[in-house]
Design an enzyme around this catalytic site. Structure first.
Site, PDB file in Angstrom:
ATOM      1  N   LYS A   1      28.793  38.259  32.158  1.00  0.00           N
ATOM      2  CA  LYS A   1      29.611  37.069  32.401  1.00  0.00           C
ATOM      3  C   LYS A   1      30.449  37.250  33.670  1.00  0.00           C
ATOM      4  O   LYS A   1      30.537  38.361  34.208  1.00  0.00           O
ATOM      5  CB  LYS A   1      30.518  36.822  31.185  1.00  0.00           C
TER       6      LYS A   1
ATOM      7  N   ARG B   1      39.787  33.934  18.127  1.00  0.00           N
ATOM      8  CA  ARG B   1      39.505  33.413  19.465  1.00  0.00           C
ATOM      9  C   ARG B   1      38.278  32.506  19.392  1.00  0.00           C
ATOM     10  O   ARG B   1      38.368  31.321  19.631  1.00  0.00           O
ATOM     11  CB  ARG B   1      39.304  34.579  20.435  1.00  0.00           C
TER      12      ARG B   1
ATOM     13  N   TYR C   1      56.133  41.848  55.448  1.00  0.00           N
ATOM     14  CA  TYR C   1      57.056  40.845  54.908  1.00  0.00           C
ATOM     15  C   TYR C   1      58.236  41.498  54.193  1.00  0.00           C
ATOM     16  O   TYR C   1      58.078  42.491  53.478  1.00  0.00           O
ATOM     17  CB  TYR C   1      56.327  39.948  53.906  1.00  0.00           C
TER      18      TYR C   1
ATOM     19  N   MET D   1      48.185  38.465  52.314  1.00  0.00           N
ATOM     20  CA  MET D   1      46.968  37.795  51.855  1.00  0.00           C
ATOM     21  C   MET D   1      45.709  38.451  52.420  1.00  0.00           C
ATOM     22  O   MET D   1      44.732  38.660  51.710  1.00  0.00           O
ATOM     23  CB  MET D   1      47.009  36.314  52.261  1.00  0.00           C
TER      24      MET D   1
HETATM   25  C1  LIG Z   1      33.441  40.221  27.264  1.00  0.00           C
HETATM   26  C2  LIG Z   1      32.808  40.396  25.941  1.00  0.00           C
HETATM   27  C3  LIG Z   1      32.038  41.536  25.666  1.00  0.00           C
HETATM   28  C4  LIG Z   1      31.990  42.720  26.594  1.00  0.00           C
HETATM   29  O1  LIG Z   1      33.218  43.392  26.482  1.00  0.00           O
HETATM   30  P1  LIG Z   1      33.567  44.738  27.277  1.00  0.00           P
HETATM   31  O2  LIG Z   1      34.882  45.129  26.737  1.00  0.00           O
HETATM   32  O3  LIG Z   1      33.622  44.341  28.717  1.00  0.00           O
HETATM   33  O4  LIG Z   1      32.493  45.721  27.007  1.00  0.00           O
HETATM   34  C5  LIG Z   1      31.342  41.575  24.458  1.00  0.00           C
HETATM   35  N1  LIG Z   1      31.452  40.564  23.567  1.00  0.00           N
HETATM   36  C6  LIG Z   1      32.219  39.469  23.777  1.00  0.00           C
HETATM   37  C7  LIG Z   1      32.297  38.408  22.743  1.00  0.00           C
HETATM   38  C8  LIG Z   1      32.935  39.351  24.971  1.00  0.00           C
HETATM   39  O5  LIG Z   1      33.714  38.291  25.178  1.00  0.00           O
END
Ligand SMILES: *Cc1c(COP(=O)(O)O)cnc(C)c1O
Length: 344
Positions: free
Chosen positions: A33, A128, A242, A290
């Site tokens: 993801k 969640r 800055y 930045m």
């Molecule tokens: C992001 C996620 C993972 C992977 O988690 P990591 O801690 O990055 O290994 C697995 N399952 C779900 C549902 C997630 O949201």
């Protein structure tokens, strides 16, 4: 050239996957993801598929489309957010597998795409995503009849092995899934390290593949080198950057390098980090801007052409610690401006 280089070591990525795979006897998938945790989903997914990964996970259906385009037909692409309004054509055309989170999603899926594969996500306490026990009780039979491909849930505290929540969620997951003949998945990176009770049929590591905690043995995958734009001499008492937060205590030589918080080098990392010329550390001085960072190179004895900020030793977790965050956020903040180099 005045953009920084983000090098992505695909062979280290694959070694991390193999090392996590070796920790269980079940199948090991891969979570890609957020553009492969910021490292470029097409290259990351292809390298993992070549190494033998057959089950991929993304957060959103649109991300699944990108993975399918990179991989072609074959590998399973599972979508954590399930079947959202507007997703139907993408799920069908790109052969994605939504992880159904609610009764609404289940109805949408079986009505719009009868016979199309799906998995089920259960809530075991994180609150969640996923079905609550009562919703699941109402849908269990449909899930069995319609041949759900997977039942999954997610641990809230897996990075703390001693946390009581782990055993509690494990018990809840077993309770909600016992007696079913559907493959099960509970663990991401942290859960894999909790041992075989947590492995079930499939694990879903993400961050460990990309070199981050809690997988302590992970090899770093991302490296960043930043070109030096300009070097100058300062007299004692002069300031840098800055808000004049750094004052030269001695005659100093200062380099300005070409990356900043717009490249995910968070301003909050501030003066707790160094940049490296080979193995020699040069302190970051003044505020991170930045697009630029000031560096004290007085003790280096030369003007370097570039300096490294993400290295074998100064990993995403070291940068995260300095900024008060986690390696995940450093990786996914790296941004689009880098020149990307993939090493295989
Ligand atoms: C992001 C996620 C993972 C992977 O988690 P990591 O801690 O990055 O290994 C697995 N399952 C779900 C549902 C997630 O949201």
């Amino acid at each position: 050239m005045s953009t920084a280089t983000l090098s992505i070591d695909l062979s280290a990525l694959v070694r991390n996957w193999r090392a996590l795979d070796a920790k269980s006897t079940c199948e090991t998938g891969a979570v890609v993801k957020a553009d492969g945790y910021g490292l470029g989903v097409a290259r990351v997914a292809r390298a993992l598929a070549q190494a033998g990964v057959r089950k991929f996970f993304v957060a959103a259906t649109e991300e699944g489309v990108a993975v399918r385009q990179a991989l072609g037909p074959g590998p399973e692409i599972n979508v954590f957010s399930g079947h959202m309004p507007g997703d139907t054509d993408m799920i069908h055309d790109m052969q994605l597998t939504p992880m159904i989170n609610s009764i609404d999603q289940m109805l949408r899926h079986v009505e719009s795409l009868p016979g199309a594969p799906f998995g089920v996500q259960l809530d075991t306490g994180m609150n969640r995503l996923g079905m609550e026990p009562a919703e699941w009780a109402a849908l269990r039979e449909i899930a069995v009849q319609q041949n759900a491909t997977l039942i999954m849930s997610h641990l809230a505290c897996a990075d703390e092995p001693e946390h009581a929540m782990n055993a509690q969620q494990l018990a809840q997951f077993k309770d909600m899934t016992s007696g079913l003949n559907i493959p099960r998945s509970l663990s991401a990176t942290g859960g894999i390290l909790l041992g075989k009770d947590y492995h079930f049929d499939l694990t879903r590591p993400g961050v460990g593949l990309y070199g981050g905690a809690p997988f302590a043995d992970a090899e770093p995958v991302a490296h960043v080198s930043i070109p030096v734009i300009q070097c100058r001499d300062l007299e004692a008492g002069e300031t840098v950057g800055y808000s004049n937060t750094w004052t030269a205590a001695r005659p100093s030589r200062v380099a300005t390098i070409a990356a900043g918080y717009a490249d995910g080098l968070l301003r909050a990392m501030g003066p707790d980090i160094s940049v490296y010329h080979g193995s020699e550390a040069c302190p970051v001085i003044g505020r991170i801007s930045m697009d630029m960072i000031g560096v004290d190179i007085t003790d280096l004895g030369e003007d370097p052409r570039e300096l490294d900020i993400l290295t074998e030793d100064q990993t995403v977790d070291v940068l995260a610690e300095a900024a008060g965050t986690i390696g995940y956020e450093i990786l996914t903040s790296l941004g689009a401006r880098y020149q990307r180099r993939y090493l295989s």
